[in-house]
Design a protein around this motif. Structure first.
Motif, PDB file in Angstrom:
ATOM      1  N   THR A  61      -7.685   4.209  -1.962  1.00 36.22           N
ATOM      2  CA  THR A  61      -6.342   3.986  -1.425  1.00 36.22           C
ATOM      3  C   THR A  61      -5.745   2.649  -1.860  1.00 36.22           C
ATOM      4  OG1 THR A  61      -7.427   3.230   0.617  1.00 36.22           O
ATOM      5  CG2 THR A  61      -6.616   5.500   0.562  1.00 36.22           C
ATOM      6  N   GLY A  62      -6.581   1.639  -2.087  1.00 38.77           N
ATOM      7  CA  GLY A  62      -6.056   0.361  -2.544  1.00 38.77           C
ATOM      8  C   GLY A  62      -5.457   0.461  -3.925  1.00 38.77           C
ATOM      9  N   GLN A  63      -6.162   1.141  -4.830  1.00 36.81           N
ATOM     10  CA  GLN A  63      -5.634   1.310  -6.183  1.00 36.81           C
ATOM     11  C   GLN A  63      -4.443   2.257  -6.198  1.00 36.81           C
ATOM     12  OE1 GLN A  63      -6.254   4.169  -8.463  1.00 36.81           O
ATOM     13  NE2 GLN A  63      -5.674   3.204 -10.413  1.00 36.81           N
ATOM     14  N   ALA A  64      -4.445   3.250  -5.298  1.00 37.08           N
ATOM     15  CA  ALA A  64      -3.294   4.154  -5.196  1.00 37.08           C
ATOM     16  C   ALA A  64      -2.039   3.376  -4.817  1.00 37.08           C
ATOM     17  CB  ALA A  64      -3.571   5.253  -4.173  1.00 37.08           C
ATOM     18  N   LEU A  65      -2.153   2.505  -3.830  1.00 36.63           N
ATOM     19  CA  LEU A  65      -0.992   1.728  -3.391  1.00 36.63           C
ATOM     20  C   LEU A  65      -0.501   0.791  -4.492  1.00 36.63           C
ATOM     21  CD1 LEU A  65       0.919   1.195  -1.061  1.00 36.63           C
ATOM     22  CD2 LEU A  65      -0.689  -0.523  -0.209  1.00 36.63           C
ATOM     23  N   LEU A  66      -1.403   0.317  -5.320  1.00 35.80           N
ATOM     24  CA  LEU A  66      -1.019  -0.551  -6.435  1.00 35.80           C
ATOM     25  C   LEU A  66      -0.012   0.136  -7.358  1.00 35.80           C
ATOM     26  CD1 LEU A  66      -1.467  -3.236  -7.927  1.00 35.80           C
ATOM     27  CD2 LEU A  66      -3.496  -2.211  -8.991  1.00 35.80           C
ATOM     28  N   ALA A  67      -0.088   1.454  -7.457  1.00 33.02           N
ATOM     29  CA  ALA A  67       0.851   2.201  -8.305  1.00 33.02           C
ATOM     30  C   ALA A  67       2.285   2.096  -7.808  1.00 33.02           C
ATOM     31  CB  ALA A  67       0.428   3.670  -8.367  1.00 33.02           C
ATOM     32  N   CYS A  68       2.480   1.693  -6.555  1.00 36.62           N
ATOM     33  CA  CYS A  68       3.820   1.609  -5.971  1.00 36.62           C
ATOM     34  C   CYS A  68       4.526   0.291  -6.267  1.00 36.62           C
ATOM     35  CB  CYS A  68       3.739   1.747  -4.453  1.00 36.62           C
ATOM     36  SG  CYS A  68       3.184   3.346  -3.893  1.00 36.62           S
ATOM     37  N   GLU A  69       3.846  -0.655  -6.870  1.00 40.29           N
ATOM     38  CA  GLU A  69       4.423  -1.996  -7.020  1.00 40.29           C
ATOM     39  C   GLU A  69       5.838  -1.989  -7.607  1.00 40.29           C
ATOM     40  OE1 GLU A  69       2.980  -6.473  -8.286  1.00 40.29           O
ATOM     41  OE2 GLU A  69       1.947  -4.739  -9.156  1.00 40.29           O
ATOM     42  N   PRO A  70       6.141  -1.166  -8.613  1.00 45.88           N
ATOM     43  CA  PRO A  70       7.498  -1.217  -9.183  1.00 45.88           C
ATOM     44  C   PRO A  70       8.605  -0.738  -8.246  1.00 45.88           C
ATOM     45  CG  PRO A  70       5.943  -0.213 -10.732  1.00 45.88           C
ATOM     46  CD  PRO A  70       5.246  -0.293  -9.408  1.00 45.88           C
ATOM     47  N   VAL A  71       8.266   0.020  -7.193  1.00 44.52           N
ATOM     48  CA  VAL A  71       9.320   0.614  -6.357  1.00 44.52           C
ATOM     49  C   VAL A  71       9.336   0.071  -4.936  1.00 44.52           C
ATOM     50  CG1 VAL A  71       9.291   2.735  -7.721  1.00 44.52           C
ATOM     51  CG2 VAL A  71       7.910   2.607  -5.634  1.00 44.52           C
ATOM     52  N   LEU A  72       8.434  -0.865  -4.614  1.00 37.89           N
ATOM     53  CA  LEU A  72       8.394  -1.425  -3.270  1.00 37.89           C
ATOM     54  C   LEU A  72       8.918  -2.851  -3.297  1.00 37.89           C
ATOM     55  CD1 LEU A  72       4.984  -0.157  -1.811  1.00 37.89           C
ATOM     56  CD2 LEU A  72       7.286   0.533  -1.141  1.00 37.89           C
ATOM     57  N   HIS A  73      10.059  -3.047  -2.653  1.00 31.72           N
ATOM     58  CA  HIS A  73      10.687  -4.365  -2.606  1.00 31.72           C
ATOM     59  C   HIS A  73      10.965  -4.800  -1.170  1.00 31.72           C
ATOM     60  CE1 HIS A  73      11.126  -3.627  -6.871  1.00 31.72           C
ATOM     61  NE2 HIS A  73      11.829  -2.539  -6.603  1.00 31.72           N
ATOM     62  N   GLU A  74      10.426  -4.094  -0.218  1.00 27.60           N
ATOM     63  CA  GLU A  74      10.695  -4.326   1.190  1.00 27.60           C
ATOM     64  C   GLU A  74       9.432  -4.013   1.992  1.00 27.60           C
ATOM     65  OE1 GLU A  74      10.815  -0.468  -0.138  1.00 27.60           O
ATOM     66  OE2 GLU A  74      12.535  -1.756  -0.587  1.00 27.60           O
ATOM     67  N   PRO A  75       9.328  -4.525   3.241  1.00 29.19           N
ATOM     68  CA  PRO A  75       8.193  -4.138   4.081  1.00 29.19           C
ATOM     69  C   PRO A  75       8.126  -2.622   4.224  1.00 29.19           C
ATOM     70  CG  PRO A  75       9.374  -5.975   5.066  1.00 29.19           C
ATOM     71  CD  PRO A  75      10.225  -5.486   3.924  1.00 29.19           C
ATOM     72  N   PHE A  76       6.928  -2.109   4.359  1.00 26.84           N
ATOM     73  CA  PHE A  76       6.740  -0.664   4.361  1.00 26.84           C
ATOM     74  C   PHE A  76       5.548  -0.284   5.217  1.00 26.84           C
ATOM     75  CE2 PHE A  76       4.288  -2.569   0.991  1.00 26.84           C
ATOM     76  CZ  PHE A  76       3.065  -1.924   1.036  1.00 26.84           C
ATOM     77  N   ALA A  77       5.505   0.976   5.600  1.00 25.79           N
ATOM     78  CA  ALA A  77       4.340   1.543   6.280  1.00 25.79           C
ATOM     79  C   ALA A  77       3.628   2.488   5.323  1.00 25.79           C
ATOM     80  CB  ALA A  77       4.752   2.287   7.546  1.00 25.79           C
ATOM     81  N   VAL A  78       2.341   2.715   5.582  1.00 28.80           N
ATOM     82  CA  VAL A  78       1.508   3.604   4.767  1.00 28.80           C
ATOM     83  C   VAL A  78       0.851   4.628   5.673  1.00 28.80           C
ATOM     84  CG1 VAL A  78      -0.444   3.739   3.170  1.00 28.80           C
ATOM     85  CG2 VAL A  78       0.985   1.698   3.194  1.00 28.80           C
ATOM     86  N   ILE A  79       0.801   5.884   5.210  1.00 30.16           N
ATOM     87  CA  ILE A  79       0.065   6.921   5.935  1.00 30.16           C
ATOM     88  C   ILE A  79      -0.715   7.790   4.950  1.00 30.16           C
ATOM     89  CG2 ILE A  79       1.710   7.059   7.846  1.00 30.16           C
ATOM     90  CD1 ILE A  79       2.665   9.762   6.542  1.00 30.16           C
TER      91      ILE A  79
END
Length: 305
Positions: free
Chosen positions: A105-123
């Motif tokens: 899950t840590g590496q999966a979330l890393l794939a989001c770096e280009p589209v996350l510019h704000e605080p977010f939740a994960v499920i």
């Protein structure tokens, strides 16, 4: 209107898991009365709580199925409610020869770096969390202080509300201080129901323990840390074919190093999910009961204002 009221309230959905114990692509298995999948209920509850941007982390090999079963339909719902969406893909990258398991899950979330510019939740895509957690998560994200980018949050569940009748589950067992902040999290495998409560490898566990179900509230600073952390993980791993880079472990490392805080917001809602094939009938019955109780309507998204 303040800047915090203007910002996107974003939900990241971890949907790249193999579903090996379930025996199929469990994220796309129908559980609702008119073909709804678990992600439908998560999205319904998140939109109702005020989330207005969704990021799906997928594998490329299931993307076509995802679009056919869920994505195309969801895009129409998002458009109707003024909601944004993005798709990103978890890649294997330079995996060792013979590794087929995703990196975690840590590496999966890393794939989001280009589209996350704000605080977010994960499920997780295959978990039903209940409605309260999304309300608490959205409130937390709205109140995030840009001057405190390493102040994170977690919705904490009670262990007894998160167990399967059909086999062992993995939970992040949490410890907290007297102010409700996380002091440690231990990724605990094969937690099973027993006659006296719960246990792992024969060791009893407190049924009232707070556990993580991967419902985190994080900031872009957390994602920025994941790249270097992933490289360090790969350098130190002992089983290159199976070791995983997991969000709870990353969070725990930051806490122990004094580099982050995590406020734990407890919920009494009951989790259910399709970890095993044998879980499916019980999940379908639980969803049916929620519809009959008026918690959800038909059509599902018709009650969102």
């Amino acid at each position: 209107m303040s800047a915090s009221e203007n910002r996107d309230i974003t939900l990241v959905i971890l949907a790249a898991g193999l579903g090996s114990r379930f025996g199929g692509v469990k994220q796309l298995t129908s559980v609702g009365p008119t073909g709804e999948v678990i992600i439908d209920y998560s999205i319904h509850d998140a939109i109702a709580a005020g989330f207005n941007k969704f990021v799906f982390i997928l594998r490329r090999d299931i993307f076509a199925d995802f679009k056919e079963v869920l994505g195309d339909r969801l895009e129409k719902i998002f458009a109707a409610h003024g909601v944004k969406w993005e798709y990103v893909f978890q890649e294997m990258g330079d995996a060792p020869e013979g590794r087929t398991k995703p990196w975690g899950t840590g590496q999966a979330l890393l794939a989001c770096e280009p589209v996350l510019h704000e605080p977010f939740a994960v499920i997780n895509a295959d978990d039903y969390y209940g409605r309260e957690g999304y309300v608490k998560a959205a409130d937390f994200l709205r109140a995030c202080d840009p001057a405190k980018p390493d102040a994170y949050g977690m919705v904490g569940f009670i262990l007894k509300n998160t167990l399967s009748d059909n086999g062992g589950v993995t939970r992040g067992v949490c410890s907290t201080d007297d102010k409700g902040f996380l002091t440690g999290i231990v990724e605990t495998h094969d937690i099973v129901k027993t006659a006296d409560g719960a246990a792992t490898q024969g060791k009893p566990l407190d049924m009232e323990s707070v556990v993580s179900m991967n419902l985190w509230m994080l900031t872009p600073s957390f994602v920025a840390r994941l790249g270097a952390g992933f490289e360090a993980f790969k350098a130190a791993m002992t089983n290159p074919l199976k070791d995983e880079y997991l969000l709870p472990s990353v969070v725990d490392e930051l806490i122990q190093a004094g580099e982050a805080t995590v406020e734990v917001l407890r919920t009494g809602d009951k989790w259910f999910g399709v970890t095993y094939q044998a879980d499916l009938p019980a999940v379908q019955e639980s969803i049916r009961a929620l519809h009959e109780a008026g918690i959800y309507g038909e059509p599902l998204y018709g009650d969102i204002k």
